[in-house]
Design a protein around this motif. Structure first.
Motif: not given
Ligand code: COA
Length: 168
Positions: A21, A84, A130
């Motif tokens: 991830a 996360l 966030y």
């Molecule tokens: C950050 C992370 C946990 C988010 O999980 P996710 O399941 O993809 O996110 P969710 O589906 O819950 O969130 C969807 C939101 O993101 C937005 N989103 C989804 N894809 C997107 C993209 N390509 N660009 C911008 N926003 C995007 C959606 O529009 C939605 O917006 P909202 O906040 O207005 O509801 C995941 O991407 C991840 O594992 N990242 C890598 C590890 C990491 O960096 N962790 C954080 C360390 S501090």
């Protein structure tokens, strides 16, 4: 989705998911900023064993691993949230929001009054994600740990970490 304290049998899968991830696929991957592993099994085992940090596995009702997160209680009710991650194959489907919300509930029920995170300043879309969850920059900025090879190989020299916090 359920959030459970990870058992030692789940740590290897969590390492694989976290590295995939953070440094592989997924819409918030930091692969353009840092190469290599975000965490290795030995480090995660140490974190899980240190008695202060709780590593959680997010699983579905068949106990398949969907994602993970860790929480560390700190002084004055301020807890630190880290690692996360959601399996990239099922990202953008609300899982990250659900894991974060469940971790915040756990922290609040165990005495936290706020949650703090640390994010690489250059990861704009992640910081915006966030912020939509109620986190705000504290103003604190820390240097990236360039001297710690266990967190991977930075690909540029200007990485810094910003702190964000959310009252619970
Ligand atoms: C950050 C992370 C946990 C988010 O999980 P996710 O399941 O993809 O996110 P969710 O589906 O819950 O969130 C969807 C939101 O993101 C937005 N989103 C989804 N894809 C997107 C993209 N390509 N660009 C911008 N926003 C995007 C959606 O529009 C939605 O917006 P909202 O906040 O207005 O509801 C995941 O991407 C991840 O594992 N990242 C890598 C590890 C990491 O960096 N962790 C954080 C360390 S501090």
């Amino acid at each position: 989705m359920q959030l459970i304290k990870a058992n030692s049998n789940q740590l290897a899968d969590i390492v694989q998911l976290v590295n995939h991830a953070y440094r592989g696929a997924g819409w918030t991957s930091e692969a353009e900023l840092i190469s290599g592993q975000r965490v290795d099994l030995e480090t995660l085992q140490d974190i899980a064993d240190n008695g202060n940090t709780i590593v959680f596995a997010a699983t579905d009702n068949r106990e398949a691993l969907l994602g993970c997160v860790s929480l560390s209680p700190a002084d004055k009710g301020e807890w630190y949230l880290s690692m996360l991650a959601v399996n990239p194959a099922i990202q953008e489907n609300g899982k990250g929001k659900a894991i974060l919300a469940a971790a915040e509930i756990y922290a609040r029920e165990h005495g936290a009054t706020s949650v703090k995170i640390s994010v690489i300043q250059q990861r704009d879309s992640l910081i915006a994600w966030y912020e939509r969850r109620g986190y705000r920059r504290t103003g604190a900025i820390k240097p990236f740990p360039y001297d710690d090879p266990s967190v991977g190989t930075p690909l540029r020299g200007d990485l810094t970490l910003v702190s964000l916090s959310k009252p619970l």
